[in-house]
Design an enzyme around this catalytic site. Structure first.
Site, PDB file in Angstrom:
ATOM      1  N   LYS A  41       0.854  -1.183   0.000  1.00  0.00           N
ATOM      2  CA  LYS A  41       0.000   0.000   0.000  1.00  0.00           C
ATOM      3  C   LYS A  41       0.890   1.233   0.000  1.00  0.00           C
ATOM      4  O   LYS A  41       1.834   1.318   0.805  1.00  0.00           O
ATOM      5  CB  LYS A  41      -0.893   0.025   1.243  1.00  0.00           C
ATOM      6  CG  LYS A  41      -2.137   0.882   1.093  1.00  0.00           C
ATOM      7  CD  LYS A  41      -3.155   0.240   0.149  1.00  0.00           C
ATOM      8  CE  LYS A  41      -4.532   0.897   0.283  1.00  0.00           C
ATOM      9  NZ  LYS A  41      -5.526   0.233  -0.588  1.00  0.00           N
TER      10      LYS A  41
ATOM     11  N   THR B 173      -4.191  -5.208   0.599  1.00  0.00           N
ATOM     12  CA  THR B 173      -3.555  -3.896   0.772  1.00  0.00           C
ATOM     13  C   THR B 173      -4.367  -3.006   1.711  1.00  0.00           C
ATOM     14  O   THR B 173      -3.809  -2.139   2.373  1.00  0.00           O
ATOM     15  CB  THR B 173      -3.347  -3.191  -0.581  1.00  0.00           C
ATOM     16  OG1 THR B 173      -4.607  -2.884  -1.169  1.00  0.00           O
ATOM     17  CG2 THR B 173      -2.550  -4.077  -1.536  1.00  0.00           C
TER      18      THR B 173
ATOM     19  N   ARG C 213      30.584  34.137  -7.808  1.00  0.00           N
ATOM     20  CA  ARG C 213      29.239  33.816  -8.269  1.00  0.00           C
ATOM     21  C   ARG C 213      28.380  33.406  -7.084  1.00  0.00           C
ATOM     22  O   ARG C 213      28.890  33.122  -5.991  1.00  0.00           O
ATOM     23  CB  ARG C 213      29.261  32.666  -9.289  1.00  0.00           C
ATOM     24  CG  ARG C 213      29.719  31.325  -8.710  1.00  0.00           C
ATOM     25  CD  ARG C 213      29.570  30.199  -9.709  1.00  0.00           C
ATOM     26  NE  ARG C 213      29.928  28.910  -9.109  1.00  0.00           N
ATOM     27  CZ  ARG C 213      29.744  27.723  -9.705  1.00  0.00           C
ATOM     28  NH1 ARG C 213      29.226  27.682 -10.921  1.00  0.00           N
ATOM     29  NH2 ARG C 213      30.092  26.604  -9.092  1.00  0.00           N
TER      30      ARG C 213
ATOM     31  N   VAL D 282      30.577  22.843  -7.299  1.00  0.00           N
ATOM     32  CA  VAL D 282      29.569  22.085  -6.568  1.00  0.00           C
ATOM     33  C   VAL D 282      30.126  20.707  -6.201  1.00  0.00           C
ATOM     34  O   VAL D 282      29.878  20.178  -5.117  1.00  0.00           O
ATOM     35  CB  VAL D 282      28.278  21.947  -7.397  1.00  0.00           C
ATOM     36  CG1 VAL D 282      27.246  21.099  -6.646  1.00  0.00           C
ATOM     37  CG2 VAL D 282      27.698  23.312  -7.722  1.00  0.00           C
ATOM     38  N   GLN D 283      30.923  20.141  -7.108  1.00  0.00           N
ATOM     39  CA  GLN D 283      31.515  18.830  -6.849  1.00  0.00           C
ATOM     40  C   GLN D 283      32.381  18.851  -5.592  1.00  0.00           C
ATOM     41  O   GLN D 283      32.303  17.947  -4.742  1.00  0.00           O
ATOM     42  CB  GLN D 283      32.354  18.372  -8.053  1.00  0.00           C
ATOM     43  CG  GLN D 283      31.542  17.952  -9.257  1.00  0.00           C
ATOM     44  CD  GLN D 283      31.160  19.087 -10.181  1.00  0.00           C
ATOM     45  OE1 GLN D 283      31.199  20.267  -9.795  1.00  0.00           O
ATOM     46  NE2 GLN D 283      30.790  18.759 -11.413  1.00  0.00           N
TER      47      GLN D 283
ATOM     48  N   ASN E  43      22.905  22.288  -9.532  1.00  0.00           N
ATOM     49  CA  ASN E  43      23.443  23.644  -9.514  1.00  0.00           C
ATOM     50  C   ASN E  43      22.369  24.580 -10.059  1.00  0.00           C
ATOM     51  O   ASN E  43      22.168  24.684 -11.274  1.00  0.00           O
ATOM     52  CB  ASN E  43      24.719  23.718 -10.361  1.00  0.00           C
ATOM     53  CG  ASN E  43      25.438  25.035 -10.190  1.00  0.00           C
ATOM     54  OD1 ASN E  43      25.015  25.893  -9.423  1.00  0.00           O
ATOM     55  ND2 ASN E  43      26.532  25.206 -10.917  1.00  0.00           N
TER      56      ASN E  43
ATOM     57  N   HIS F 270      21.068  27.897 -11.096  1.00  0.00           N
ATOM     58  CA  HIS F 270      21.830  29.053 -11.551  1.00  0.00           C
ATOM     59  C   HIS F 270      21.137  30.384 -11.253  1.00  0.00           C
ATOM     60  O   HIS F 270      19.928  30.532 -11.447  1.00  0.00           O
ATOM     61  CB  HIS F 270      22.081  28.953 -13.052  1.00  0.00           C
ATOM     62  CG  HIS F 270      22.784  27.695 -13.456  1.00  0.00           C
ATOM     63  ND1 HIS F 270      24.044  27.376 -13.038  1.00  0.00           N
ATOM     64  CD2 HIS F 270      22.378  26.654 -14.235  1.00  0.00           C
ATOM     65  CE1 HIS F 270      24.405  26.211 -13.542  1.00  0.00           C
ATOM     66  NE2 HIS F 270      23.402  25.745 -14.264  1.00  0.00           N
TER      67      HIS F 270
END
Length: 311
Positions: free
Chosen positions: A19, A66, A185, A240-241, A267, A269
């Protein structure tokens, strides 16, 4: 992943049933303090069971309906007279289905907790007032009839942003590359994280019913603190990595009972706005006016685990 597999007429056949999206809210009232506590859970359950006859012989005698699965969620919530974590409730449900029904070999229980937070009024916590937050607490418990356990927790929709201390330089440049390099940035993402606990049996998990609730809050704090860095100055993100890896490593190093963590960090932007005028001059806003965009966005994800563990 647990599975119920059969050889059938020269073919492999896998099946499960259950369920999904069983919504349940549970309120606990402390008569001494007057405080109320509540959770709202969205529960999905899959049972791996020996009910092959239902598929091949029109015989439903081994099927747990269920609707019964749904009702069990409410009954078990009622039986929990003290507060408990989503993880504990998932394990409790999985243990019930695998022990109560002889044909059920494993149960997979997924819970998403809605982020209700206690309201502050004039700096004081309200006794019974709650407001809806943002990120969601998730968990999955795979419980086997033997008592074996695979337990993961996670967070979804954890939105974080910093307006500086982020750059992206030195990446591959070719004839398709238009992105300029920068050391200044905005960095924004919506973190989805899941982490696996090292507990291999139901009997080995901590007895404290709110242990995993506190662990969730602690992991979330480590993720956020690592993303932002110190309050004054922050910490530079080369990509970001790089930030993702630092966040994952901080969790693994901070919590010995977490054996692996998976992070997904798009990322999102914020593009600096530059406007062309009629005389071809450019109005440059010097990193103070941006166009927020949801898509397309960069897609970055990775898993970090101890050498003996896998997600």
């Amino acid at each position: 992943m647990a599975r119920e597999e059969h050889q059938l007429e020269g073919l492999n056949f896998e099946q499960r049933h259950g369920k999904a999206r069983v919504r349940v809210a549970r309120v606990w009232r402390d008569t001494k303090s007057g405080n109320h506590y509540m959770v709202e859970w969205n529960v999905s359950i899959s049972l791996l069971s020996d009910c092959l006859n239902a598929y091949v012989r029109d015989d439903n005698s081994d099927i747990v309906a269920t609707d019964t699965i749904k009702n069990t969620v409410y009954v078990k919530a009622k039986e929990c007279t003290e507060q408990l974590s989503a993880e504990k409730f998932a394990v409790l449900l999985g243990t019930h289905f695998t022990s109560f029904y002889k044909q059920v070999t494993a149960a997979i229980v997924n819970i998403v907790e809605k982020p209700w937070e206690r309201v502050l009024i004039d700096g004081q916590q309200h006794q019974h007032g709650f407001q809806l937050g943002s990120e969601r607490h998730t968990t999955e418990a795979i419980v086997k009839k033997s008592g074996g356990l695979q337990l993961t927790s996670g967070v979804e929709a954890l939105s974080v942003l910093k307006t500086t201390q982020s750059g992206f330089e030195g990446f591959v440049r070719d004839k398709y590359t238009a992105l300029p390099e920068t050391r200044e940035r905005m960095l924004a993402t919506e973190v989805t994280a899941s982490w696996k606990y090292s507990y291999e049996y139901v009997s080995s998990i901590p007895q404290n019913p709110l242990y995993f609730t506190q662990r969730y809050l602690d992991v979330k704090k480590v993720l956020v603190n690592t993303f932002f860095g110190p309050p004054k100055g922050g910490v530079y993100s080369a990509s970001v990595q790089s930030t993702l890896f630092q966040m994952a490593k901080a969790v693994i190093n901070s919590f010995p009972d977490i054996s692996a963590i998976r992070l997904k960090m798009p990322n999102i932007h914020f593009l600096p706005v530059n406007i062309s005028s009629k005389d071809n001059s450019i109005v440059k806003f010097n990193d103070d006016v941006y166009l927020p965009t949801d898509e397309p966005h960069g897609s970055i994800e990775a898993t970090l685990s101890r050498f003996w563990s896998k997600m």
